[in-house]
Design a protein around this motif. Structure first.
Motif, PDB file in Angstrom:
ATOM      1  N   ILE A 144       0.855  -1.189   0.000  1.00  0.00           N
ATOM      2  CA  ILE A 144       0.000   0.000   0.000  1.00  0.00           C
ATOM      3  C   ILE A 144       0.892   1.241   0.000  1.00  0.00           C
ATOM      4  O   ILE A 144       1.695   1.434   0.918  1.00  0.00           O
ATOM      5  CB  ILE A 144      -0.941   0.027   1.243  1.00  0.00           C
ATOM      6  CG1 ILE A 144      -1.705  -1.300   1.373  1.00  0.00           C
ATOM      7  CG2 ILE A 144      -1.896   1.212   1.176  1.00  0.00           C
ATOM      8  CD1 ILE A 144      -2.625  -1.649   0.238  1.00  0.00           C
ATOM      9  N   MET A 145       0.752   2.036  -1.049  1.00  0.00           N
ATOM     10  CA  MET A 145       1.603   3.231  -1.225  1.00  0.00           C
ATOM     11  C   MET A 145       0.843   4.484  -0.827  1.00  0.00           C
ATOM     12  O   MET A 145      -0.304   4.666  -1.233  1.00  0.00           O
ATOM     13  CB  MET A 145       1.923   3.406  -2.723  1.00  0.00           C
ATOM     14  CG  MET A 145       3.203   2.832  -3.207  1.00  0.00           C
ATOM     15  SD  MET A 145       4.661   3.615  -2.549  1.00  0.00           S
ATOM     16  CE  MET A 145       4.827   5.021  -3.621  1.00  0.00           C
ATOM     17  N   PRO A 146       1.485   5.381  -0.088  1.00  0.00           N
ATOM     18  CA  PRO A 146       0.869   6.700   0.120  1.00  0.00           C
ATOM     19  C   PRO A 146       1.035   7.509  -1.169  1.00  0.00           C
ATOM     20  O   PRO A 146       1.993   7.276  -1.912  1.00  0.00           O
ATOM     21  CB  PRO A 146       1.719   7.290   1.248  1.00  0.00           C
ATOM     22  CG  PRO A 146       3.056   6.636   1.092  1.00  0.00           C
ATOM     23  CD  PRO A 146       2.807   5.260   0.530  1.00  0.00           C
ATOM     24  N   PRO A 147       0.144   8.460  -1.441  1.00  0.00           N
ATOM     25  CA  PRO A 147       0.294   9.254  -2.671  1.00  0.00           C
ATOM     26  C   PRO A 147       1.603  10.038  -2.697  1.00  0.00           C
ATOM     27  O   PRO A 147       2.166  10.278  -3.759  1.00  0.00           O
ATOM     28  CB  PRO A 147      -0.906  10.207  -2.645  1.00  0.00           C
ATOM     29  CG  PRO A 147      -1.863   9.631  -1.673  1.00  0.00           C
ATOM     30  CD  PRO A 147      -1.081   8.818  -0.700  1.00  0.00           C
ATOM     31  N   SER A 148       2.095  10.463  -1.526  1.00  0.00           N
ATOM     32  CA  SER A 148       3.380  11.176  -1.456  1.00  0.00           C
ATOM     33  C   SER A 148       3.869  11.127  -0.011  1.00  0.00           C
ATOM     34  O   SER A 148       3.091  10.813   0.898  1.00  0.00           O
ATOM     35  CB  SER A 148       3.212  12.645  -1.874  1.00  0.00           C
ATOM     36  OG  SER A 148       2.460  13.320  -0.874  1.00  0.00           O
ATOM     37  N   LEU A 149       5.140  11.488   0.183  1.00  0.00           N
ATOM     38  CA  LEU A 149       5.672  11.499   1.555  1.00  0.00           C
ATOM     39  C   LEU A 149       5.045  12.619   2.381  1.00  0.00           C
ATOM     40  O   LEU A 149       4.845  12.480   3.586  1.00  0.00           O
ATOM     41  CB  LEU A 149       7.192  11.646   1.529  1.00  0.00           C
ATOM     42  CG  LEU A 149       7.964  10.385   1.111  1.00  0.00           C
ATOM     43  CD1 LEU A 149       9.448  10.674   1.000  1.00  0.00           C
ATOM     44  CD2 LEU A 149       7.730   9.227   2.094  1.00  0.00           C
ATOM     45  N   ASP A 150       4.690  13.738   1.707  1.00  0.00           N
ATOM     46  CA  ASP A 150       4.035  14.834   2.434  1.00  0.00           C
ATOM     47  C   ASP A 150       2.675  14.394   2.964  1.00  0.00           C
ATOM     48  O   ASP A 150       2.300  14.705   4.091  1.00  0.00           O
ATOM     49  CB  ASP A 150       3.849  16.054   1.519  1.00  0.00           C
ATOM     50  CG  ASP A 150       5.163  16.818   1.354  1.00  0.00           C
ATOM     51  OD1 ASP A 150       6.066  16.595   2.184  1.00  0.00           O
ATOM     52  OD2 ASP A 150       5.266  17.614   0.401  1.00  0.00           O
ATOM     53  N   ILE A 151       1.953  13.650   2.140  1.00  0.00           N
ATOM     54  CA  ILE A 151       0.621  13.181   2.575  1.00  0.00           C
ATOM     55  C   ILE A 151       0.780  12.130   3.678  1.00  0.00           C
ATOM     56  O   ILE A 151       0.011  12.103   4.636  1.00  0.00           O
ATOM     57  CB  ILE A 151      -0.198  12.664   1.368  1.00  0.00           C
ATOM     58  CG1 ILE A 151      -0.563  13.854   0.477  1.00  0.00           C
ATOM     59  CG2 ILE A 151      -1.453  11.914   1.827  1.00  0.00           C
ATOM     60  CD1 ILE A 151      -1.323  13.528  -0.773  1.00  0.00           C
ATOM     61  N   LEU A 152       1.818  11.309   3.557  1.00  0.00           N
ATOM     62  CA  LEU A 152       2.076  10.313   4.604  1.00  0.00           C
ATOM     63  C   LEU A 152       2.301  11.010   5.955  1.00  0.00           C
ATOM     64  O   LEU A 152       1.726  10.631   6.982  1.00  0.00           O
ATOM     65  CB  LEU A 152       3.307   9.481   4.229  1.00  0.00           C
ATOM     66  CG  LEU A 152       3.664   8.351   5.189  1.00  0.00           C
ATOM     67  CD1 LEU A 152       2.597   7.271   5.166  1.00  0.00           C
ATOM     68  CD2 LEU A 152       5.014   7.732   4.822  1.00  0.00           C
ATOM     69  N   ARG A 153       3.118  12.043   5.911  1.00  0.00           N
ATOM     70  CA  ARG A 153       3.417  12.820   7.117  1.00  0.00           C
ATOM     71  C   ARG A 153       2.127  13.392   7.721  1.00  0.00           C
ATOM     72  O   ARG A 153       1.875  13.285   8.916  1.00  0.00           O
ATOM     73  CB  ARG A 153       4.376  13.940   6.713  1.00  0.00           C
ATOM     74  CG  ARG A 153       4.818  14.813   7.820  1.00  0.00           C
ATOM     75  CD  ARG A 153       5.609  16.008   7.251  1.00  0.00           C
ATOM     76  NE  ARG A 153       5.948  16.888   8.336  1.00  0.00           N
ATOM     77  CZ  ARG A 153       6.968  16.685   9.153  1.00  0.00           C
ATOM     78  NH1 ARG A 153       7.772  15.678   8.981  1.00  0.00           N
ATOM     79  NH2 ARG A 153       7.199  17.510  10.148  1.00  0.00           N
ATOM     80  N   GLU A 154       1.321  13.970   6.836  1.00  0.00           N
ATOM     81  CA  GLU A 154       0.043  14.572   7.260  1.00  0.00           C
ATOM     82  C   GLU A 154      -0.855  13.521   7.924  1.00  0.00           C
ATOM     83  O   GLU A 154      -1.448  13.756   8.970  1.00  0.00           O
ATOM     84  CB  GLU A 154      -0.638  15.080   5.998  1.00  0.00           C
ATOM     85  CG  GLU A 154      -1.554  16.259   6.138  1.00  0.00           C
ATOM     86  CD  GLU A 154      -1.977  16.669   4.729  1.00  0.00           C
ATOM     87  OE1 GLU A 154      -3.051  16.211   4.296  1.00  0.00           O
ATOM     88  OE2 GLU A 154      -1.214  17.401   4.045  1.00  0.00           O
ATOM     89  N   ARG A 155      -0.924  12.330   7.319  1.00  0.00           N
ATOM     90  CA  ARG A 155      -1.793  11.272   7.871  1.00  0.00           C
ATOM     91  C   ARG A 155      -1.301  10.805   9.236  1.00  0.00           C
ATOM     92  O   ARG A 155      -2.095  10.560  10.137  1.00  0.00           O
ATOM     93  CB  ARG A 155      -1.875  10.081   6.906  1.00  0.00           C
ATOM     94  CG  ARG A 155      -2.743  10.394   5.712  1.00  0.00           C
ATOM     95  CD  ARG A 155      -2.942   9.189   4.816  1.00  0.00           C
ATOM     96  NE  ARG A 155      -3.616   9.602   3.593  1.00  0.00           N
ATOM     97  CZ  ARG A 155      -3.693   8.875   2.496  1.00  0.00           C
ATOM     98  NH1 ARG A 155      -3.139   7.678   2.454  1.00  0.00           N
ATOM     99  NH2 ARG A 155      -4.325   9.331   1.433  1.00  0.00           N
ATOM    100  N   LEU A 156       0.023  10.695   9.357  1.00  0.00           N
ATOM    101  CA  LEU A 156       0.565  10.268  10.661  1.00  0.00           C
ATOM    102  C   LEU A 156       0.287  11.322  11.723  1.00  0.00           C
ATOM    103  O   LEU A 156      -0.059  10.994  12.856  1.00  0.00           O
ATOM    104  CB  LEU A 156       2.070   9.996  10.545  1.00  0.00           C
ATOM    105  CG  LEU A 156       2.450   8.634   9.965  1.00  0.00           C
ATOM    106  CD1 LEU A 156       3.950   8.578   9.656  1.00  0.00           C
ATOM    107  CD2 LEU A 156       2.083   7.498  10.914  1.00  0.00           C
ATOM    108  N   ILE A 157       0.416  12.589  11.349  1.00  0.00           N
ATOM    109  CA  ILE A 157       0.138  13.668  12.314  1.00  0.00           C
ATOM    110  C   ILE A 157      -1.351  13.641  12.686  1.00  0.00           C
ATOM    111  O   ILE A 157      -1.707  13.666  13.859  1.00  0.00           O
ATOM    112  CB  ILE A 157       0.557  15.040  11.741  1.00  0.00           C
ATOM    113  CG1 ILE A 157       2.086  15.114  11.638  1.00  0.00           C
ATOM    114  CG2 ILE A 157       0.021  16.180  12.612  1.00  0.00           C
ATOM    115  CD1 ILE A 157       2.624  16.319  10.884  1.00  0.00           C
TER     116      ILE A 157
END
Ligand code: ADP
Ligand code: 5GP
Length: 187
Positions: free
Chosen positions: A122-135
């Motif tokens: 499962i890939m996040p759309p981008s690392l920025d979005i991954l960061r946002e989701r974790l936050i």
């Protein structure tokens, strides 16, 4: 060993648990492999449902006893593993077993089950979005967030070794795609 199994791996925060929970409620007859871990229990987690929570010492004792099908120290002093006793428990349920494991654990389980296993990344759309989701998930400290994002880059480098790469952009469409892929594999 003829039963089919499904493996979900991804960087932390990509949404694999969310997608998996939706699939488990569907008509695919999936049973979730409950892992053991030595990380701290989150507020919304239930011991024996989300994970079997162990102290690091208990976890290391189980390693010594040979209790695991596979295990990894995913983050420093945070161990995660699939107990052989869990596999026995799931066999009795006559359902298709699904694993939520880190990338190395996923590839090890894939090797063990061969063509009876489908491994999804499962890939996040981008690392920025991954960061946002974790936050937004609200589970990480500044320090653990940094560790998870750093590890994500390493984990993404393994994506081409998986059978399927699924980008989790819009949740509903990712769940629909995951359903179609798993359903086609099981049938
Ligand atoms: P993982 O199990 O891969 O660590 P989670 O399933 O816990 O990830 O998801 C991380 C966070 O992102 C959760 O707060 C979840 O609600 C949210 N999330 C998951 N998928 C999406 C999506 N497609 N769009 C926006 N937020 C998402
Ligand atoms: P989290 O702390 O976010 O629940 O999980 C962190 C990472 O550990 C995730 O990538 C998750 O898939 C992985 N993980 C969970 N259970 C297991 C397991 O049994 N074995 C392995 N190898 N990794 C696991």
């Amino acid at each position: 060993m003829n039963e089919k199994i499904i493996i979900f791996s991804a960087p932390s925060g990509s949404g694999k648990t969310t997608i998996l929970k939706a699939l488990i409620q569907s008509d695919l007859h999936l049973a979730f492999s409950i892992s053991a871990t030595s990380r701290k229990q989150r507020k919304d987690e239930i011991n024996g449902k989300d994970y079997y929570f162990f102290t690091p010492e208990e976890f290391k004792d189980e390693i010594k006893k040979g209790s695991f099908l596979e295990w990894q120290e995913v983050y420093e002093n945070q161990f995660y593993g699939t107990l052989l006793s869990e596999i026995d428990r799931l066999h009795l349920q006559k359902k298709n077993v699904v694993f939520d494991v880190d990338v190395l654990g996923g590839l090890n389980i894939k090797k063990y089950y061969g063509s009876n296993a489908l491994a999804l990344f499962i890939m996040p759309p981008s690392l920025d979005i991954l960061r946002e989701r974790l936050i937004n998930r609200g589970t990480e400290t500044e320090e653990s967030l940094g560790k998870r994002l750093k590890k994500a880059v390493y984990e993404i480098s393994f994506k081409n070794q998986f059978d399927v790469i699924l980008v989790n952009d819009q949740l509903e469409s990712a769940v629909d795609k995951a359903y179609e892929i798993v359903s086609a594999f099981l049938n």
